[in-house]
Design an enzyme around this catalytic site. Structure first.
Site, PDB file in Angstrom:
ATOM      1  N   LYS A 135      24.129  70.653  33.149  1.00 38.40           N
ATOM      2  CA  LYS A 135      22.893  71.169  32.551  1.00 38.40           C
ATOM      3  C   LYS A 135      22.841  72.652  32.829  1.00 38.40           C
ATOM      4  O   LYS A 135      23.441  73.133  33.782  1.00 38.40           O
ATOM      5  CB  LYS A 135      21.683  70.496  33.202  1.00 38.40           C
ATOM      6  CG  LYS A 135      20.438  70.540  32.366  1.00 38.40           C
ATOM      7  CD  LYS A 135      20.349  69.307  31.502  1.00 38.40           C
ATOM      8  CE  LYS A 135      19.125  69.309  30.627  1.00 38.40           C
ATOM      9  NZ  LYS A 135      18.851  67.983  30.069  1.00 38.40           N
TER      10      LYS A 135
ATOM     11  N   ASP B 118      17.545  71.671  25.027  1.00 40.01           N
ATOM     12  CA  ASP B 118      16.542  71.043  25.889  1.00 40.01           C
ATOM     13  C   ASP B 118      15.259  71.839  25.607  1.00 40.01           C
ATOM     14  O   ASP B 118      15.171  72.475  24.540  1.00 40.01           O
ATOM     15  CB  ASP B 118      16.966  71.125  27.376  1.00 40.01           C
ATOM     16  CG  ASP B 118      16.171  70.180  28.274  1.00 40.01           C
ATOM     17  OD1 ASP B 118      16.499  68.982  28.337  1.00 40.01           O
ATOM     18  OD2 ASP B 118      15.201  70.628  28.921  1.00 40.01           O
TER      19      ASP B 118
END
Ligand code: GLU
Length: 447
Positions: free
Chosen positions: A128, A168
């Site tokens: 991430k 995201d």
């Protein structure tokens, strides 16, 4: 040392070695609290120090992102990519652009992503990234310059077999387009599989945009059906009004539920006739405006400032905003309002105290790493299509997503049963995700 003592010692070491990273500690704690039975059944995991290795990211990258705004003023942001674990495939996970982003948030998201990706059954590892850049109020040109600067460092760490980011919070199709353009320019490679969530005009996949929200609702549907119920006619509250929330609202509506409230960072919207998803898309996707504007189009609806969305009585709650958005008091309000099922569309939206409230009240609870895995699963389908230079129809892609969510639900349910905790989706997801990663790590030797 007993299994319990081993787990406590590992957790204490994680807290000591990662100071000030509360969200990361919380995510680790939640997994460690679930996996004792799997460790007891597999002493080889402890022997190979699998948990200690899983809790340490393989690589953490922090970099400077300088950029110029429309007035010529220079800004410096911080960029991150945490490549947590590649036992199951290339690092895979989104990029978040939000002022709250710091290393602890990226690490928690990356850690969660690892188990989530494992649960999809697809060959993707966990990663991430993101930045503390705040896109709010920035022009399209400023966002483009920021994305170009961000990619100018990040590109050297990426590759379709190495690390594959996606979106995201704060990163959608527009940002992925700018990031892809810059990657292509720097590397001189048209490497479609290096990013997912791409536009349909240049290698993106059908249903990727809808997948996290649709997937969460498919999971909710499976969970309710297993209990002999369905979404049909249910009053549902969905928090947030971003990409995940919009498509969760759309799919709840398709399946006969009525979404009576949603929210943004300043307040919440109540529409007892059911939130109109086309109006929402127009405000959020086309105009990038505030949710408060909904009331102008649908005057019977109300927009209230503050965080009261969880006080709206409902039967099903689908939190799709952000981490720790439901605390114990809000969970209690949901329970008293008659809520019988909570399905996490966001990553870790319920605090540990809220999860305890749900458990004590017998509320069915689906953790994000299982329920919101549809987004990353559709990313893996996008990678598959890119690799074979193919593109699938909307109907076929949605059917694949539905099957994947059904499988994730089934494996979480079966694992919880196998370990004597029927209906405990948190335990099922954590144990199953952990086992899948642990087995691959054992096979790879000490790396
Ligand atoms: N950010 C999304 C998630 O939390 C999607 C990640 C991806 O598609 O790689 O799972």
């Amino acid at each position: 040392m007993s299994t319990r003592d081993t787990i406590e010692a590992i957790y204490a070491a994680v807290v000591r070695r990662n100071p000030g990273e509360g969200e990361f500690h919380q995510a680790v704690r939640e997994v460690l609290d679930s996996i004792a039975p799997a460790l007891a059944a597999h002493p080889e995991y402890a022997e190979a120090k699998i948990i200690e290795r899983i809790c340490e990211p393989e690589r953490q990258i922090i970099f400077r992102v300088p950029w110029e705004d429309d007035r010529g003023e220079v800004h410096i942001n911080r960029g991150f990519r945490v490549e947590f674990n590649s036992a199951l495939g290339p690092y895979k996970g989104g990029l978040r652009f939000h002022p709250t982003v710091y290393l602890g948030i990226v690490k928690f998201l990356s850690f969660e992503q690892l188990f989530k990706n494992a649960l999809t059954g697809m060959p993707i590892g966990g990663g991430k990234g993101g930045s503390d850049f705040d896109p709010k109020g920035r022009s399209g040109r400023e966002v483009m310059r920021f994305c170009q600067s961000f990619m100018t460092e990040l590109y050297r760490h990426l590759g379709e077999y190495t690390d594959v980011p996606a979106g995201d919070i704060g990163v959608g199709t527009r940002e992925i387009g700018y990031l892809f353009g810059q990657y292509k320019r720097i590397t001189n490679r048209y490497e479609s599989g290096v990013l997912t969530g791409k536009g349909l005009a240049y290698g993106g996949a059908q249903v990727r945009k809808e997948a996290t929200g649709y997937g969460a609702v498919f999971f909710a549907d499976e969970m309710l059906r297993t209990a002999g119920e369905s979404l049909d006619g249910k009053r549902v509250v969905v928090s947030g009004s971003g990409n995940v929330a919009i498509y969760a609202i759309e799919k709840v509506t398709h399946l006969g539920g009525v979404v009576i409230a949603c929210s943004d960072s300043s307040g919440y919207l109540r529409d007892d006739k059911g939130v109109d998803v086309e109006t929402l898309k127009e405000i959020k996707e086309v105009r990038r405006a505030s949710l408060a504007e909904y009331v102008a189009a649908r005057p019977h609806a109300t927009y209230m400032p503050g965080r009261g969305v969880w006080e709206v009585p409902c039967q099903v709650a689908i939190p799709c905003a952000t981490e720790n958005e439901i605390d114990a008091a809000e969970a209690t309000a949901l329970v008293s309002g008659g809520c019988a099922a909570v399905v996490e569309g966001a990553n870790m939206p319920a605090t540990p105290a809220a999860v305890r409230v749900f458990a004590e009240a017998g509320v069915r609870f689906a953790p994000g790493k299982a329920a919101n895995a549809g987004g990353v699963a559709a990313s893996a389908l996008e990678m598959q299509q890119n690799a074979s230079r193919d593109s699938w129809s909307f109907t076929y892609s949605e059917q694949r997503l539905r099957e994947i969510m059904r499988d994730i639900h089934a494996r979480c349910y079966a694992t919880a049963d196998e370990y004597g905790m029927p209906g405990n989706y948190v335990a099922g997801a954590n144990i199953d995700g952990f086992r899948l990663v642990a087995e691959a790590m054992l096979a790879h030797g000490l790396v």
